[in-house]
Design a protein around this motif. Structure first.
Motif, short mmCIF file in Angstrom:
data_model
loop_
_atom_site.label_atom_id
_atom_site.label_comp_id
_atom_site.label_asym_id
_atom_site.label_seq_id
_atom_site.Cartn_x
_atom_site.Cartn_y
_atom_site.Cartn_z
N ASP A 182 0.72 -1.18 0.08
CA ASP A 182 0.03 -0.08 -0.03
C ASP A 182 0.66 1.27 0.04
OD1 ASP A 182 -2.16 -1.54 0.12
OD2 ASP A 182 -2.81 -1.16 2.20
N THR A 183 2.02 1.04 0.71
CA THR A 183 2.74 2.50 0.72
C THR A 183 3.97 2.58 -0.26
OG1 THR A 183 4.60 1.14 2.09
CG2 THR A 183 2.67 2.21 3.12
N GLY A 184 3.93 1.71 -1.12
CA GLY A 184 4.85 1.55 -2.29
C GLY A 184 6.42 1.21 -1.83
N ALA A 185 6.52 0.96 -0.35
CA ALA A 185 7.80 0.68 -0.21
C ALA A 185 8.33 -0.83 -0.49
CB ALA A 185 7.88 0.53 1.50
N PRO A 186 9.56 -1.05 -0.55
CA PRO A 186 10.04 -2.32 -0.96
C PRO A 186 9.39 -3.61 -0.10
CG PRO A 186 11.92 -0.96 -0.72
CD PRO A 186 10.60 -0.06 0.08
N VAL A 187 9.22 -4.70 -0.56
CA VAL A 187 8.93 -6.07 0.16
C VAL A 187 9.86 -6.40 0.96
CG1 VAL A 187 7.85 -8.10 -0.04
CG2 VAL A 187 7.16 -6.19 -1.65
N PRO A 188 9.91 -6.61 2.15
CA PRO A 188 11.00 -7.36 3.19
C PRO A 188 11.29 -8.70 2.63
CG PRO A 188 8.82 -7.18 4.23
CD PRO A 188 8.46 -6.42 3.01
N SER A 189 12.37 -9.08 2.86
CA SER A 189 12.89 -10.62 2.34
C SER A 189 11.95 -11.53 3.26
CB SER A 189 14.35 -10.73 2.83
OG SER A 189 14.49 -10.56 4.02
N ASP A 190 11.59 -11.29 4.29
CA ASP A 190 10.60 -12.36 4.98
C ASP A 190 9.16 -11.95 4.82
OD1 ASP A 190 9.54 -14.08 6.73
OD2 ASP A 190 10.30 -13.43 8.34
N ARG A 191 8.72 -12.44 3.59
CA ARG A 191 7.40 -12.16 3.17
C ARG A 191 6.22 -12.68 3.93
NH1 ARG A 191 10.59 -12.35 -1.45
NH2 ARG A 191 10.36 -10.45 -2.81
N LEU A 192 6.65 -13.86 4.46
CA LEU A 192 5.65 -14.60 5.31
C LEU A 192 5.23 -13.97 6.63
CD1 LEU A 192 3.94 -17.25 5.97
CD2 LEU A 192 5.82 -18.52 6.89
N ALA A 193 6.37 -13.18 7.45
CA ALA A 193 6.23 -12.48 8.28
C ALA A 193 5.36 -11.41 8.08
CB ALA A 193 7.45 -11.96 9.03
N LEU A 194 5.51 -10.59 6.79
CA LEU A 194 4.52 -9.52 6.30
C LEU A 194 3.22 -9.89 6.18
CD1 LEU A 194 4.52 -6.73 5.13
CD2 LEU A 194 4.66 -7.80 3.02
N LEU A 195 3.03 -11.27 5.75
CA LEU A 195 1.55 -11.65 5.34
C LEU A 195 0.95 -12.18 6.90
CD1 LEU A 195 2.07 -13.87 2.35
CD2 LEU A 195 0.92 -11.83 2.65
N GLN A 196 1.82 -12.68 7.85
CA GLN A 196 1.10 -12.86 9.21
C GLN A 196 0.89 -11.65 10.08
OE1 GLN A 196 4.12 -15.74 10.14
NE2 GLN A 196 2.83 -17.50 9.45
N GLY A 197 1.52 -10.66 9.67
CA GLY A 197 1.54 -9.22 10.43
C GLY A 197 2.41 -9.30 11.35
N LEU A 198 3.52 -9.92 11.50
CA LEU A 198 4.53 -10.00 12.32
C LEU A 198 5.48 -9.17 11.82
CD1 LEU A 198 5.32 -13.79 12.64
CD2 LEU A 198 4.05 -12.69 14.18
N PRO A 199 6.21 -8.36 13.12
CA PRO A 199 7.54 -7.41 12.52
C PRO A 199 8.45 -7.93 11.64
CG PRO A 199 7.15 -7.72 14.98
CD PRO A 199 6.21 -9.00 14.44
N THR A 200 8.88 -7.23 10.68
CA THR A 200 9.74 -7.57 9.65
C THR A 200 10.91 -6.39 9.78
OG1 THR A 200 8.86 -6.13 8.13
CG2 THR A 200 8.14 -8.40 8.16
N ALA A 201 12.08 -7.10 9.26
CA ALA A 201 13.36 -5.92 9.33
C ALA A 201 13.22 -5.11 8.31
CB ALA A 201 14.66 -6.92 9.14
N ALA A 202 13.44 -3.91 8.11
CA ALA A 202 13.45 -3.03 7.22
C ALA A 202 14.48 -3.23 6.07
CB ALA A 202 13.50 -1.53 7.76
N PRO A 203 14.18 -3.39 5.13
CA PRO A 203 15.05 -3.44 3.74
C PRO A 203 16.08 -2.58 3.86
CG PRO A 203 13.08 -2.68 2.83
CD PRO A 203 12.81 -2.70 4.42
N GLU A 204 17.34 -2.90 3.60
CA GLU A 204 18.49 -2.20 3.48
C GLU A 204 18.58 -1.07 2.16
OE1 GLU A 204 22.37 -4.06 3.76
OE2 GLU A 204 21.60 -5.38 5.20
#
Length: 87
Positions: A1-23
């Motif tokens: 939604d924000t146009g930000a790069p997708v984090p490497s841990d996509r599963l955590a993103l789908l589950q609503g868990l915290p993800t590390a910010a992309p470098e």
């Protein structure tokens, strides 16, 4: 939604868990001239080695010698560079 790069841990993103910010990519290593893979760091090194004009930078790095799409960017980089004060 924000146009930000997708984090490497996509599963955590789908589950609503915290993800590390992309470098963020290093701006100095980003290509200025894509035709000849010349980065800002390459242009700065050429400038420090004495290439003070676009033509001199082109001779040392081959930037601006392909399609010409980077001529303005190389010119802007060179106009922003200043010699170090002596003394």
């Amino acid at each position: 939604d924000t146009g930000a790069p997708v984090p490497s841990d996509r599963l955590a993103l789908l589950q609503g868990l915290p993800t590390a910010a992309p470098e963020a990519p290093d701006a100095a290593e980003a290509p200025v001239c894509r035709c000849n893979a010349v980065s800002r760091a390459d242009i700065e090194k050429a400038w420090l080695d004495g290439a003070r004009t676009r033509e001199a930078v082109a001779e040392r790095t081959r930037a601006t010698t392909g399609c010409g799409g980077c001529v303005r960017d190389v010119g802007a980089l060179l106009s922003g560079m200043r010699p170090a004060p002596v003394g």
